[in-house]
Design an enzyme around this catalytic site. Structure first.
Site, PDB file in Angstrom:
ATOM      1  N   ILE A  21      26.168  25.103   1.944  1.00 62.45           N
ATOM      2  CA  ILE A  21      25.021  24.198   1.815  1.00 62.45           C
ATOM      3  C   ILE A  21      25.498  22.761   1.653  1.00 62.45           C
ATOM      4  CG2 ILE A  21      22.896  23.707   0.556  1.00 62.45           C
ATOM      5  CD1 ILE A  21      22.896  26.548  -0.457  1.00 62.45           C
ATOM      6  N   SER A 146      18.185  25.563  -9.252  1.00 64.77           N
ATOM      7  CA  SER A 146      17.935  26.846  -8.587  1.00 64.77           C
ATOM      8  C   SER A 146      16.557  27.350  -8.964  1.00 64.77           C
ATOM      9  CB  SER A 146      18.982  27.872  -9.023  1.00 64.77           C
ATOM     10  OG  SER A 146      18.583  29.182  -8.669  1.00 64.77           O
ATOM     11  N   TYR A 159      24.740  31.771 -14.902  1.00 71.13           N
ATOM     12  CA  TYR A 159      24.340  30.900 -13.792  1.00 71.13           C
ATOM     13  C   TYR A 159      22.943  30.312 -14.023  1.00 71.13           C
ATOM     14  CZ  TYR A 159      22.839  29.333  -9.203  1.00 71.13           C
ATOM     15  OH  TYR A 159      22.356  28.569  -8.168  1.00 71.13           O
ATOM     16  N   LYS A 163      21.797  26.333 -14.605  1.00 67.87           N
ATOM     17  CA  LYS A 163      20.847  25.608 -13.755  1.00 67.87           C
ATOM     18  C   LYS A 163      19.631  25.137 -14.551  1.00 67.87           C
ATOM     19  CE  LYS A 163      23.225  25.552 -10.012  1.00 67.87           C
ATOM     20  NZ  LYS A 163      23.762  24.252  -9.532  1.00 67.87           N
TER      21      LYS A 163
END
Length: 255
Positions: A21, A146, A159, A163
């Site tokens: 990305i 996210s 994770y 975020k």
């Protein structure tokens, strides 16, 4: 995405841009006229060379976002090459190769590594570019979060937590930097089928399909799907937008 030259004359740094990305973000900003610093712990030269071959300015930098000296060197090299810093895209993060597991199975060292890269890395980069942006009284910082933050996604506690911190950090930074003409926003992708995600067995089959099923637009997401929103957040179009989170996930999250 067709180019309209909305970033002509701007200088952008994209971290984690050697692949996936991040590389797509760098290409998209270059296509809109920005000079792009393609930064990564991996070799970003192929992406920078591809951008240059397309007629745009690009500089590859080895940068470890967890190392303050490395990050300061990246900012200094950007100023030396292009004279200013207008845009920072904090994309570098651990995700694609991360294994999904119950939170009890996440070791403390893995938790700390996730926070160092995903949270402190963004902090180090903002700290490094803020003086240049303050000097010109203008800047765009786009932190990448996210959609999992809003879903409370299981099996990725470190994770998702990292975020969530990015969303909170962006809001506070928007308050601190607004008086200097620096806008700070958050782009929150859903599950994007980047190279590392496609190669990760955890996202094959049911896990990936469940994500698609949760969307209003029922298809897989590609890196290119993120770029229109990213360009908007980097361009003058969004000059009166700061402290916001834009979720780009086909309508799985609506908030």
């Amino acid at each position: 995405m067709s180019s309209t030259g909305r970033l002509q004359g701007k200088v952008a740094i994209v971290t984690g841009a050697a692949q996936g990305i991040g590389a797509e973000y760098a290409r998209a900003l270059a296509a809109e006229g920005a000079a792009v610093v393609v930064a990564d712990v991996l070799d970003a030269n192929p992406v920078a060379q591809e951008i240059a071959a397309g007629g745009s300015k690009a500089l590859a930098m080895i940068c470890d976002v967890t190392d303050p000296q490395s990050v300061q060197a990246m900012a200094a090299a950007t100023l030396a090459a292009f004279g200013k810093i207008d845009i920072l895209v904090n994309n570098a993060a651990l995700f694609g190769k991360v294994t999904r597991k119950p939170f009890e199975d996440i070791e403390s060292a893995e938790w700390d590594r996730m926070m160092a890269v995903n949270v402190r890395g963004a902090f180090e980069c903002v700290k490094a570019v803020a003086p240049a942006m303050r000097k010109q009284q203008y800047g765009k910082i786009v932190n990448i979060a996210s959609g999992t933050v809003f879903k409370g996604a299981p099996m990725l506690l470190h994770y998702v937590t990292s975020k969530g911190a990015i969303v909170a950090m962006s809001r506070s930074l928007a308050r601190e930097l607004g008086g200097d003409g620096i806008r700070v926003n958050t782009l929150a992708p859903g599950l994007v089928m980047s190279e590392n995600v496609l190669n990760n067995p955890d996202w094959k089959g049911a896990a990936g399909q469940n994500t698609v099923n949760s969307r209003a637009i029922k298809r897989e997401s590609t890196p290119a799907d993120m770029c229109g929103t990213l360009v908007y957040l980097c361009a003058p179009d969004s000059d009166f937008v700061t402290g916001q989170v834009l979720v780009v996930d086909g309508g799985a999250v609506m908030h």
